[in-house]
Write an enzyme that holds these catalytic residues in place. Sequence first.
Site, PDB file in Angstrom:
ATOM      1  N   LYS A   8       0.837  -1.199   0.000  1.00 53.39           N
ATOM      2  CA  LYS A   8       0.000   0.000   0.000  1.00 53.39           C
ATOM      3  C   LYS A   8       0.872   1.250   0.000  1.00 53.39           C
ATOM      4  CE  LYS A   8       0.896   1.556   4.310  1.00 53.39           C
ATOM      5  NZ  LYS A   8       1.476   2.892   4.626  1.00 53.39           N
ATOM      6  N   ASP A 133      -2.166  -1.530  10.294  1.00 52.76           N
ATOM      7  CA  ASP A 133      -2.421  -1.567   8.848  1.00 52.76           C
ATOM      8  C   ASP A 133      -3.147  -2.832   8.396  1.00 52.76           C
ATOM      9  OD1 ASP A 133      -1.261   0.901   8.365  1.00 52.76           O
ATOM     10  OD2 ASP A 133       0.713   0.066   7.888  1.00 52.76           O
TER      11      ASP A 133
END
EC number: 2.7.1.148
Length: 280
Positions: A8, A133
């Site tokens: 990401k 995350d």
Amino acid sequence: MLIKAYAKINLSLDVIGKREDGYHLLKMIMQTIDLYDLLNITPIEKGIEIKCNKSYIPCDKRNLVYKAVELFASSYGIKSGVSIDIIKNIPVAAGLAGGSSDAAAVLKVMRDIYIPELEYKNLIKLGTSIGADVPYCMIGGTALCQGIGEKVTSISSFKNHVLVLVKPFFGVSTAEVYKSLDINKIKIHPDTDMLINAINSGSLSKVSKNMKNVLENVTLKKHPLLRKIKNELIDFGALGALMSGSGPSIFAFFDDMLKAQICYDKMKTKYKEVFITRTV
């Protein structure tokens, strides 16, 4: 079972407060990119066996994949074991959520194998206890993440935009960056609503110009090379460049594949870990 665990980037990262337990309250926009680890997951009779193609990656309880398997098994009374081969492509300690993405992928596979009826919210709760995350990595795409990262809201897709990503030779400790951050000294915060509007309109130019990461205040000050990399990417024609997460990876968007390819070729002569990829 062979699965992909995607990296990401942060299109924005804002720190808006701090909880009593010391965790920072975040407001950020996350985006999946087409850079991924491969995990080959095989059920075995018992135990947790992890192998990795990179010798510097721990394959014991220090690995988030190990923690994910152990947590899922203990939470739901799973007696069977699992063998996982990790082909690591995402740079480590890079602000790209490589370990979190691997853990998220494993949790989803464990659910599919053992408890397919398990509600996603329960899986998200497990993920949160592994890393901030992990919940986002379970969902992926383009999303607004809040709280300590566990509140994930999907927004309009920002896929198929070309970017060049540079990971310098050093890593960064996320914990140390947050420890060094003085919230009261943050002068300019991301305009998250404006960025979401830019994403909704599909404007790469507006998104690139409105990207902001307050953790740059810490990491770029400590590592001046990162500012140099940002400037180099802009000089090669990028619409905008930003540090991802706590760093040190720097990414930049391009509106032309040829420009991106030229930038990639030039940066590759200076830095070992350079990638040309897309948002997905």
